[in-house]
Design a protein around this motif. Structure first.
Motif, PDB file in Angstrom:
ATOM      1  N   PRO A   1     -20.875 -50.941  87.505  1.00  0.00           N
ATOM      2  CA  PRO A   1     -20.178 -49.644  87.427  1.00  0.00           C
ATOM      3  C   PRO A   1     -19.127 -49.417  88.505  1.00  0.00           C
ATOM      4  CG  PRO A   1     -22.536 -49.351  87.192  1.00  0.00           C
ATOM      5  CD  PRO A   1     -22.318 -50.765  87.603  1.00  0.00           C
ATOM      6  N   GLY A   2     -19.186 -50.125  89.623  1.00  0.00           N
ATOM      7  CA  GLY A   2     -18.307 -49.759  90.722  1.00  0.00           C
ATOM      8  C   GLY A   2     -17.425 -50.823  91.342  1.00  0.00           C
ATOM      9  N   VAL A   3     -17.526 -52.043  90.878  1.00  0.00           N
ATOM     10  CA  VAL A   3     -16.733 -53.089  91.530  1.00  0.00           C
ATOM     11  C   VAL A   3     -15.523 -53.468  90.700  1.00  0.00           C
ATOM     12  CG1 VAL A   3     -18.737 -54.052  92.728  1.00  0.00           C
ATOM     13  CG2 VAL A   3     -18.037 -55.016  90.539  1.00  0.00           C
ATOM     14  N   LYS A   4     -14.524 -53.991  91.390  1.00  0.00           N
ATOM     15  CA  LYS A   4     -13.319 -54.446  90.700  1.00  0.00           C
ATOM     16  C   LYS A   4     -13.453 -55.906  90.287  1.00  0.00           C
ATOM     17  CE  LYS A   4      -8.306 -54.353  91.161  1.00  0.00           C
ATOM     18  NZ  LYS A   4      -7.177 -53.951  92.005  1.00  0.00           N
ATOM     19  N   TYR A   5     -14.144 -56.694  91.113  1.00  0.00           N
ATOM     20  CA  TYR A   5     -14.304 -58.123  90.856  1.00  0.00           C
ATOM     21  C   TYR A   5     -15.749 -58.532  91.043  1.00  0.00           C
ATOM     22  CZ  TYR A   5      -9.271 -58.096  91.809  1.00  0.00           C
ATOM     23  OH  TYR A   5      -7.925 -57.818  91.798  1.00  0.00           O
ATOM     24  N   ILE A   6     -16.173 -59.526  90.288  1.00  0.00           N
ATOM     25  CA  ILE A   6     -17.422 -60.235  90.548  1.00  0.00           C
ATOM     26  C   ILE A   6     -16.992 -61.679  90.743  1.00  0.00           C
ATOM     27  CG2 ILE A   6     -19.664 -60.952  89.666  1.00  0.00           C
ATOM     28  CD1 ILE A   6     -19.815 -58.312  88.179  1.00  0.00           C
TER      29      ILE A   6
ATOM     30  N   LEU B   1     -17.336 -60.210  80.396  1.00  0.00           N
ATOM     31  CA  LEU B   1     -17.301 -59.662  81.748  1.00  0.00           C
ATOM     32  C   LEU B   1     -15.908 -59.177  82.120  1.00  0.00           C
ATOM     33  CD1 LEU B   1     -18.749 -59.003  84.377  1.00  0.00           C
ATOM     34  CD2 LEU B   1     -18.339 -61.364  85.118  1.00  0.00           C
ATOM     35  N   ALA B   2     -14.885 -59.934  81.810  1.00  0.00           N
ATOM     36  CA  ALA B   2     -13.514 -59.532  82.155  1.00  0.00           C
ATOM     37  C   ALA B   2     -13.148 -58.217  81.467  1.00  0.00           C
ATOM     38  CB  ALA B   2     -12.524 -60.627  81.781  1.00  0.00           C
ATOM     39  N   LYS B   3     -13.525 -58.062  80.194  1.00  0.00           N
ATOM     40  CA  LYS B   3     -13.240 -56.817  79.471  1.00  0.00           C
ATOM     41  C   LYS B   3     -14.016 -55.652  80.081  1.00  0.00           C
ATOM     42  CE  LYS B   3     -11.998 -58.448  74.872  1.00  0.00           C
ATOM     43  NZ  LYS B   3     -12.377 -58.463  73.455  1.00  0.00           N
ATOM     44  N   THR B   4     -15.265 -55.891  80.435  1.00  0.00           N
ATOM     45  CA  THR B   4     -16.076 -54.833  81.040  1.00  0.00           C
ATOM     46  C   THR B   4     -15.458 -54.392  82.357  1.00  0.00           C
ATOM     47  OG1 THR B   4     -18.099 -55.615  79.974  1.00  0.00           O
ATOM     48  CG2 THR B   4     -18.370 -54.249  81.943  1.00  0.00           C
ATOM     49  N   LEU B   5     -15.078 -55.341  83.198  1.00  0.00           N
ATOM     50  CA  LEU B   5     -14.488 -54.999  84.493  1.00  0.00           C
ATOM     51  C   LEU B   5     -13.130 -54.317  84.351  1.00  0.00           C
ATOM     52  CD1 LEU B   5     -15.461 -58.165  86.555  1.00  0.00           C
ATOM     53  CD2 LEU B   5     -16.429 -55.863  86.766  1.00  0.00           C
ATOM     54  N   ALA B   6     -12.443 -54.548  83.248  1.00  0.00           N
ATOM     55  CA  ALA B   6     -11.133 -53.922  83.025  1.00  0.00           C
ATOM     56  C   ALA B   6     -11.253 -52.479  82.553  1.00  0.00           C
ATOM     57  CB  ALA B   6     -10.343 -54.737  82.005  1.00  0.00           C
ATOM     58  N   ARG B   7     -12.445 -52.064  82.122  1.00  0.00           N
ATOM     59  CA  ARG B   7     -12.633 -50.702  81.611  1.00  0.00           C
ATOM     60  C   ARG B   7     -12.636 -49.694  82.749  1.00  0.00           C
ATOM     61  NH1 ARG B   7     -15.575 -50.625  76.293  1.00  0.00           N
ATOM     62  NH2 ARG B   7     -15.124 -48.412  76.413  1.00  0.00           N
TER      63      ARG B   7
ATOM     64  N   CYS C   1     -20.129 -51.456  78.546  1.00  0.00           N
ATOM     65  CA  CYS C   1     -19.463 -50.208  78.939  1.00  0.00           C
ATOM     66  C   CYS C   1     -19.316 -49.257  77.745  1.00  0.00           C
ATOM     67  CB  CYS C   1     -18.120 -50.493  79.599  1.00  0.00           C
ATOM     68  SG  CYS C   1     -17.630 -49.161  80.709  1.00  0.00           S
ATOM     69  N   GLU C   2     -20.341 -49.237  76.911  1.00  0.00           N
ATOM     70  CA  GLU C   2     -20.397 -48.299  75.795  1.00  0.00           C
ATOM     71  C   GLU C   2     -21.841 -48.167  75.337  1.00  0.00           C
ATOM     72  OE1 GLU C   2     -17.750 -50.274  73.059  1.00  0.00           O
ATOM     73  OE2 GLU C   2     -19.391 -51.324  72.093  1.00  0.00           O
ATOM     74  N   MET C   3     -22.184 -46.961  74.875  1.00  0.00           N
ATOM     75  CA  MET C   3     -23.541 -46.717  74.408  1.00  0.00           C
ATOM     76  C   MET C   3     -23.615 -46.901  72.903  1.00  0.00           C
ATOM     77  SD  MET C   3     -24.733 -43.487  76.704  1.00  0.00           S
ATOM     78  CE  MET C   3     -23.110 -42.746  76.863  1.00  0.00           C
ATOM     79  N   ASP C   4     -24.652 -47.596  72.461  1.00  0.00           N
ATOM     80  CA  ASP C   4     -24.890 -47.836  71.039  1.00  0.00           C
ATOM     81  C   ASP C   4     -26.204 -47.145  70.688  1.00  0.00           C
ATOM     82  OD1 ASP C   4     -25.375 -48.760  68.497  1.00  0.00           O
ATOM     83  OD2 ASP C   4     -25.478 -50.875  69.053  1.00  0.00           O
ATOM     84  N   PHE C   5     -26.118 -46.041  69.962  1.00  0.00           N
ATOM     85  CA  PHE C   5     -27.305 -45.261  69.629  1.00  0.00           C
ATOM     86  C   PHE C   5     -27.944 -45.695  68.314  1.00  0.00           C
ATOM     87  CE2 PHE C   5     -25.079 -42.398  72.558  1.00  0.00           C
ATOM     88  CZ  PHE C   5     -26.104 -42.159  73.458  1.00  0.00           C
ATOM     89  N   ASP C   6     -27.606 -46.882  67.821  1.00  0.00           N
ATOM     90  CA  ASP C   6     -28.193 -47.405  66.594  1.00  0.00           C
ATOM     91  C   ASP C   6     -29.667 -47.715  66.859  1.00  0.00           C
ATOM     92  OD1 ASP C   6     -28.981 -48.750  64.323  1.00  0.00           O
ATOM     93  OD2 ASP C   6     -27.508 -50.356  64.507  1.00  0.00           O
TER      94      ASP C   6
END
Length: 159
Positions: A6-11, A47-53, A146-151
């Motif tokens: 949730p808080g870092v720019k890079y891993i 991971l790259a897409k998640t970190l870009a959000r 980085c999204e909730m799936d309530f299915d």
């Protein structure tokens, strides 16, 4: 890793530290991003897409979670992941089904119960009321994507 998403720019991989030490300065992070296609494939995320959000630290903003005692990862780990993602964990006393319906009114899911098979007996009233009950995978998947799936069909709902 889930607590830092949730808080870092890079891993970064460990090689970044080694090469920075050799260079005598912190070198560019972009070339040392952690890359683990096997983990990404296994958990169905990029991971790259998640970190870009943007606003990853607000994913669970306005959401209240109740965790049952036997959840895995542990209650403490899940609490940290949830709070780092903007949510709140209330474990003193679970809301009644009527209170949950009120909190979740208007088509929103704002009160979320996370349980496991060992604790299903603790939430039978919630299941009878046809309110959603999720397993820890709900939290882990939400943070990695980085999204909730309530299915509900994807998560533990009955036993």
């Amino acid at each position: 890793m889930l607590m830092c998403l949730p808080g870092v720019k890079y891993i970064l991989g460990t090689q970044w530290v080694v090469e920075s030490g050799e260079a005598g300065r912190w070198i560019s992070e972009e070339e040392h991003m952690l890359n683990d296609p096997e983990v990404e494939r296994k958990f169905n995320f990029n991971l790259a897409k998640t970190l870009a959000r943007a606003n990853r630290d607000k994913l669970f903003m306005g959401k209240i979670f109740y965790l049952t005692p036997s959840v895995q990862p542990s209650m403490q780990v899940l609490t940290n992941i949830i709070t780092y993602s903007g949510g709140r964990v209330e474990n003193r006393r679970r809301k009644t089904t009527d209170q949950m319906k009120e909190i979740n009114s208007g088509g929103n899911v704002n009160y979320i119960i996370i349980t496991c098979e060992e604790d299903i007996h603790l939430v039978t009233d919630v299941l009878r009321a046809k309110l959603g009950v999720f397993n820890a995978e709900f939290v882990l998947s939400a943070v990695t994507r980085c999204e909730m799936d309530f299915d509900l069909s994807r998560y533990l709902t009955t036993q």
